[in-house]
Enzyme design. Sequence first.
Site, PDB file in Angstrom:
ATOM      1  N   SER A   1       0.849  -1.195   0.000  1.00 33.85           N
ATOM      2  CA  SER A   1       0.000   0.000   0.000  1.00 33.85           C
ATOM      3  C   SER A   1       0.884   1.245   0.000  1.00 33.85           C
ATOM      4  O   SER A   1       1.697   1.414  -0.907  1.00 33.85           O
ATOM      5  CB  SER A   1      -0.952  -0.047   1.195  1.00 33.85           C
ATOM      6  OG  SER A   1      -1.993   0.904   1.051  1.00 33.85           O
TER       7      SER A   1
ATOM      8  N   GLU B   1      -9.071  -5.538  -4.565  1.00 35.61           N
ATOM      9  CA  GLU B   1      -8.497  -4.547  -3.657  1.00 35.61           C
ATOM     10  C   GLU B   1      -9.585  -3.760  -2.920  1.00 35.61           C
ATOM     11  O   GLU B   1      -9.540  -3.578  -1.709  1.00 35.61           O
ATOM     12  CB  GLU B   1      -7.597  -3.579  -4.433  1.00 35.61           C
ATOM     13  CG  GLU B   1      -6.331  -4.209  -4.990  1.00 35.61           C
ATOM     14  CD  GLU B   1      -5.231  -4.326  -3.942  1.00 35.61           C
ATOM     15  OE1 GLU B   1      -5.445  -3.896  -2.797  1.00 35.61           O
ATOM     16  OE2 GLU B   1      -4.147  -4.844  -4.285  1.00 35.61           O
TER      17      GLU B   1
ATOM     18  N   HIS C   1      -7.681  -5.677  -0.200  1.00 34.58           N
ATOM     19  CA  HIS C   1      -6.460  -4.907   0.053  1.00 34.58           C
ATOM     20  C   HIS C   1      -5.852  -5.293   1.397  1.00 34.58           C
ATOM     21  O   HIS C   1      -6.558  -5.455   2.393  1.00 34.58           O
ATOM     22  CB  HIS C   1      -6.809  -3.414   0.051  1.00 34.58           C
ATOM     23  CG  HIS C   1      -5.632  -2.502   0.167  1.00 34.58           C
ATOM     24  ND1 HIS C   1      -4.660  -2.424  -0.800  1.00 34.58           N
ATOM     25  CD2 HIS C   1      -5.257  -1.623   1.140  1.00 34.58           C
ATOM     26  CE1 HIS C   1      -3.752  -1.537  -0.438  1.00 34.58           C
ATOM     27  NE2 HIS C   1      -4.085  -1.042   0.740  1.00 34.58           N
TER      28      HIS C   1
END
Length: 514
Positions: free
Chosen positions: A208, A324, A421
Amino acid sequence: MVVPFYVVAVACGEVLPEYQVRAAQGWLEGTSGGVPGVRAFLGIPYAEPPVGDNRWRAPEKATVWQGVRRAHQFGDRCVQTQPFPDMLFQSASESEDCLSLSVWTPASEGDRLPVMVWIHGGGYFSGASDEQRHDGSMLASKGVLVVTINYRLGVIGFLAHPALTTESPHAASGNYGLLDQVLALEWVRDNIASFGGDPENVTIFGESAGSFAVSALMASPLAQGLFHKAIGQSGAHLTGSALNLPTLSVAEELGTALETETEVASLEELRHLASESLVAAVGEDASRFRPIVDGYVLRSHVWDVFARGEQSSVPLLAGWNSAEAKWVPPVSVNELDEQIRDAFPEDYESARALYPASNEREAWLSAIALRSERQFVVFGTWKWIELHAATGGVPVFRYLFDQVIPTETGPPPGDDPGAAHATDIEYVFQTLETKHLAWRDEDRRVADVMATWWTNFAKTGDPNGPNLPIWPVWETDGERRLMVIDASSSAEAERDRARFEFLDRVESREHLRN
């Protein structure tokens, strides 16, 4: 150098619990890692506390300490905003005195093992190296050293201001969190051999915002030569959408506005305002302060650096998760249609054909894909891979993580849309048990294979090895095959290239406008 504990015991006249290492700043005493044969050195300061008059200044190397410093506990995490529920911290508290790192080492005296430096995620406004899932013991047991670092976050780490720019010898301000990362890499270069690591074989990896940071470090002239391979998990600064890179002048306007919001009259007052007041003033706009094109750390946009082939020419392994933006709620066909129209006002007809919605199930899957690709982390990662493969002159390996984590009570439903995610982190570190879920044998196998791929890449620049599915190099002009990581991992042809090429046309046009 690494000193066996019994030598230290003789020298000091007492039996120490582990063994000691002499770093540039002084002696450190480690503790047991989570795996037999692995030692951990926790909470090592790599910089002086960036507090008081040093708030919003470049970090300075930590000074020498006297005696033996116990490195048995994590240092404080950095001041942050809105940490996510899955961030299970082990540090005692948060503070501005937070620039520390931790090392996990399986090394014996005289070893020169590969080094992996982890940059945590959290949108540049939250997260810390001491999250339970970041424990480096299992990765280290595969024959590498693992280093996890803290860096300044949010308004403390990324405030630009005209007065800060004026006082800087580089006529720049705002990228203090990235400067922290550079200094941490310099610490690794100068000290890691004492822990049994090879300073000439360093891999940076992150997820990320940590992956965004990896792309920024590859583009920054300040970081060149400090690492030799890179791994990016879900994110890169090659987009105008998620965590876009404002110019210095735009960022300075945000910094000036903060004076009004906090009702202070000068930078000096702002510098000495309590961090709690600064965080409160930022409010819910947590990602407002983030990396910028400042002319020093980042001389130009990361996209342009990679397009010109000026980035660090190091092997890259990168990819993203299959769903995600899994949190996107179900939508009707008409609702998806409105989302597409809002996202692509100039290209509605083309986009509508690429995000299908023949029924509500398909509409939901397209809504997740739209949010993931256009507004979140996927397109930037795709563009990063494409440009580095085209201009980097080094091998690039691409993946899609598709292992869906179980629930607290059992496996996911059969129609689950994919891997959300950040759910890949526990697999990479083999720290599944830090989440109390109904883990299956297949999850443990995936974690072992994934950790082996990651450490193989850190060792040689190639994830391949014995008893692993063959992972081909990504090719921009030839056969495009990526590794789909799940319970039956295998290399597959690229999915949805027409959609990515469409997004590339849209994003390229907007990038030129900006």
